[in-house]
Scaffold this active site. Structure first.
Site, mmCIF file in Angstrom:
data_model
loop_
_atom_site.group_PDB
_atom_site.id
_atom_site.type_symbol
_atom_site.label_atom_id
_atom_site.label_comp_id
_atom_site.label_asym_id
_atom_site.label_seq_id
_atom_site.Cartn_x
_atom_site.Cartn_y
_atom_site.Cartn_z
ATOM 1 N N HIS A 25 -1.968 -12.330 3.415
ATOM 2 C CA HIS A 25 -1.344 -11.046 3.109
ATOM 3 C C HIS A 25 -0.502 -10.460 4.169
ATOM 4 O O HIS A 25 -1.069 -10.695 5.216
ATOM 5 C CB HIS A 25 -2.364 -10.036 2.439
ATOM 6 C CG HIS A 25 -3.483 -9.669 3.307
ATOM 7 N ND1 HIS A 25 -3.281 -8.326 3.908
ATOM 8 C CD2 HIS A 25 -4.506 -9.833 3.786
ATOM 9 C CE1 HIS A 25 -4.256 -7.908 4.721
ATOM 10 N NE2 HIS A 25 -5.022 -9.010 4.601
ATOM 11 N N CYS A 26 0.176 -9.553 3.861
ATOM 12 C CA CYS A 26 0.895 -8.615 4.832
ATOM 13 C C CYS A 26 0.616 -7.229 4.434
ATOM 14 O O CYS A 26 -0.488 -7.043 3.709
ATOM 15 C CB CYS A 26 2.343 -9.040 5.090
ATOM 16 S SG CYS A 26 3.177 -8.961 3.438
ATOM 17 N N SER A 27 1.362 -6.120 4.853
ATOM 18 C CA SER A 27 0.980 -4.829 4.715
ATOM 19 C C SER A 27 1.245 -4.381 3.210
ATOM 20 O O SER A 27 0.672 -3.462 2.838
ATOM 21 C CB SER A 27 1.839 -3.941 5.595
ATOM 22 O OG SER A 27 3.225 -4.201 5.125
ATOM 23 N N ARG A 29 1.770 -7.250 0.513
ATOM 24 C CA ARG A 29 2.113 -8.337 -0.509
ATOM 25 C C ARG A 29 0.951 -9.270 -0.249
ATOM 26 O O ARG A 29 0.213 -9.509 1.100
ATOM 27 C CB ARG A 29 3.343 -9.124 -0.219
ATOM 28 C CG ARG A 29 4.565 -8.011 -0.202
ATOM 29 C CD ARG A 29 5.909 -8.954 0.524
ATOM 30 N NE ARG A 29 7.120 -8.049 0.477
ATOM 31 C CZ ARG A 29 8.225 -8.262 0.181
ATOM 32 N NH1 ARG A 29 8.388 -9.542 -0.450
ATOM 33 N NH2 ARG A 29 8.974 -7.419 0.188
ATOM 34 N N GLN A 109 2.338 -14.260 10.847
ATOM 35 C CA GLN A 109 2.073 -13.231 9.796
ATOM 36 C C GLN A 109 0.864 -12.679 10.100
ATOM 37 O O GLN A 109 0.751 -11.347 10.390
ATOM 38 C CB GLN A 109 2.339 -13.578 8.335
ATOM 39 C CG GLN A 109 2.084 -12.304 7.411
ATOM 40 C CD GLN A 109 2.865 -10.975 7.493
ATOM 41 O OE1 GLN A 109 3.981 -11.177 7.579
ATOM 42 N NE2 GLN A 109 2.363 -9.966 7.760
#
Length: 603
Positions: A25-27, A29, A109
């Site tokens: 995951h990112c910030s 998504r 990421q």
């Protein structure tokens, strides 16, 4: 938000546990690497409460927003015992370029939080020194600076960890192999001139480097897998790591390390050359394209460049400046919409999204406002181009890998360039006001009274026979609160669903309990059979149409067994809602009971 329920729904709609090869995951998504992308039901995901949007580009990306960490943790729990190592075994299904980009994004990421945290700490320390609040010569300042610098100094170890995780090999052994390159004694030895097996070694400082670590772990992964096959199980625990380390570390010192170091130097040099060649226009164009890149998730492809540039030169001169212009332009445009629109719901969304954008998170603005209104998109692009161009002309440099916004402006603090932060603020102000003014001028209310007057009446027939139930009385908060849209419910007497209008089938749920239609005049309809019947996983349902098929009014879509559904403890109440109604007033029949093909809704 029920994150456990949402996690289960998301996992089901991406094709289930067995279809997931990798998750991160990112910030904002969830980022899935799927074995078969076609199994992901993007349309259903977009309509799932709690999901802001879904896109498929290299990875299947599901936009959650601020609750992404909580949802990720729940999905990860569901995957914990089932995540399968099938990306490599299914390589023929996935293009080489797609696999490569997925590999790169998966490595870089996860590094962002550590690098961003350390970088922001260093920038605050520099600010404190500039304001005279903290003396740089004190040990307190130096120790705090060491803490902030640690993620970049020991970047090879972080990269080793993420690369090993992606390749599904022993992460601690991989980190140990790269750690050997960073030991102070070896570093000193290389500086003075080191020899191994009588051969001289190239002097490379592996701190702050990325590519030597990646090559080391890729090589180690092959050795681990090879030795695991031939070493007896009884001694495998220690012999496999030993044999792997004793081969991969010397090989890195002789070949892989120098190759990775040279590649990293060249990579950063190419970016610097591009900036020198094209100057401010490169930043302006990138900023203008960022709305499309963020929507598709392709902006993540820039992360390797940003991290490499920071490691090699200590600064980054293109992407963060462009990102600042875009983020603030999203804020300016959404605040303009909030000022101009007469739609209270849109105004509320725009204000919330605008605040989020000011702090560097643009997905709520993009998915909630920008991409739904082309005039807003034009305003954002204009603001991004002008703002990005101004930042490029002032050659604004960034020193931290984090989403630019009001809370992270310290990322532009520089001791060597005292005006760098001021220039960033000037670019921020330009981006905001150009985007704001452009959107104010361009804005046109999409659903105005003129559209309503000119719209012809549309009649939707009943999809199933039974007792009519107001949507507010449905025993499901998502439908009763009209989160998905307005409509009506029917307690069915027959297990047959018919098309309420001439339409195109836009979506058939994998569990067969729901279907999406788009009428010939553009109305989008969802017909959902039963409450929580997704848990039946398709039992007692038969679908007679397929996605993309054109159907006539009254054509049979789905049959289902009411008695068996009820015997399993599920409520068979069927709901029909207009998920994206055009400008129109919805009038539901006053009848308490509707027969087949009877008029149900008038628009």
């Amino acid at each position: 938000m029920d994150v456990q329920k949402l996690a289960k729904e998301i996992l089901e709609l991406v094709g289930g546990n067995a279809n997931v090869s990798h998750l991160e995951h990112c910030s904002t998504r969830l980022r899935f690497t799927l074995i078969d992308d076609s199994k992901a039901n993007l349309e259903a995901l977009k309509k799932t409460p709690g999901v802001l949007g879904a896109v498929q580009n290299v990875q299947t990306q599901i936009i959650i927003g601020n609750s992404v960490v909580e949802v990720y943790n729940e999905v990860d729990k569901l995957l914990e015992n089932d995540l399968v190592n099938t990306l490599e075994t299914n390589a023929k299904k996935i293009k080489l370029s797609t696999r490569l980009l997925d590999f790169i994004v998966s490595i870089f990421q996860p590094l962002i939080p550590a690098i961003a945290g350390g970088g922001i700490l260093k920038s605050f320390l520099m600010l404190a020194a500039l304001l005279g609040l903290l003396d740089k010569t004190t040990q307190t300042y130096q120790i705090l600076f060491f803490i902030g610098d640690a993620p970049l100094r020991f970047l090879p170890l972080l990269v080793a960890m993420t690369t090993a995780k992606k390749l599904k090999v022993n992460q601690l052994v991989a980190v140990s192999a790269v750690s050997a390159l960073l030991t102070p004694d070896l570093t000193m030895m290389l500086t003075k001139g080191a020899h191994l097996f009588g051969q001289s070694l190239i002097n490379v400082n592996y701190a702050y480097q990325v590519f030597p670590a990646i090559l080391t772990v890729i090589c180690y992964a092959q050795l681990e897998k090879g030795f695991t096959k031939i070493v007896p199980k009884v001694v495998r625990t220690f012999f496999v790591p030993m044999f792997s380390l004793v081969i991969v570390v010397p090989l890195t010192l002789f070949i892989l390390g120098p190759i990775g170091f040279t590649f990293g130097q060249g990579f950063a040099s190419v970016i610097m050359f591009m900036f020198e060649k094209f100057g401010w226009i490169a930043v302006a164009i990138l900023a203008t394209l960022l709305p499309f890149m963020v929507v598709t998730g392709m902006h993540k492809a820039m992360i390797p460049y940003v991290i490499t540039s920071l490691g090699q030169t200590g600064k980054e001169i293109i992407y963060n400046a462009a990102s600042l212009a875009h983020n603030i332009s999203e804020a300016g445009a959404t605040f303009a919409v909030a000022l101009r629109t007469k739609n209270k719901e849109l105004r509320s969304t725009a204000i919330s999204a605008g605040i989020s954008s000011l702090f560097g998170i643009t997905e709520p603005a993009l998915y909630g406002v920008t991409i739904l209104n082309k005039r807003v998109l034009y305003g954002v692009m204009i603001g991004s181009f002008v703002g990005g161009g101004s930042l490029g002309l002032m050659a604004v440099e960034a020193y931290v890998a984090v989403g630019p916004g009001l809370a992270t402006l310290s990322m532009f603090i520089s001791e060597k360039l005292p005006n760098n932060l001021l220039h960033a603020v000037i670019g921020l102000v330009i981006s905001f006001f150009v985007s704001f003014i452009a959107t104010v001028i361009l804005w046109k209310e999409p659903d105005n009274e003129e559209n309503i007057k000119n719209l012809k009446a549309t009649v939707l027939k009943t999809p199933v026979e039974g007792k009519v139930l107001p949507l507010e009385n449905v025993n499901d908060d998502v439908f009763s609160a009209k989160i998905l849209g307005d409509g009506v419910a029917i307690i069915p007497d027959k297990g047959e669903i018919y098309s309420p209008s001439d339409a195109t089938v836009t979506m058939v749920y994998a569990t067969k309990h729901a279907i999406g239609l788009k009428t010939d005049d553009g109305q989008e309809i969802l017909i959902h059979i039963g409450i929580d019947t997704v848990n039946l996983k398709g039992k007692y349902f038969d679908v007679h149409v397929k996605e993309g098929q054109k159907v006539k009014s009254g054509e049979l879509l789905i049959t289902f067994d009411i008695e068996k559904i009820q015997s399993e403890g599920f409520d068979p109440t069927t709901i029909m809602v207009l998920t994206q109604p055009k400008a129109a007033k919805i009038v539901v029949t006053e009848s308490n009971y509707v027969s087949q093909f009877e008029q149900l809704i008038t628009l």
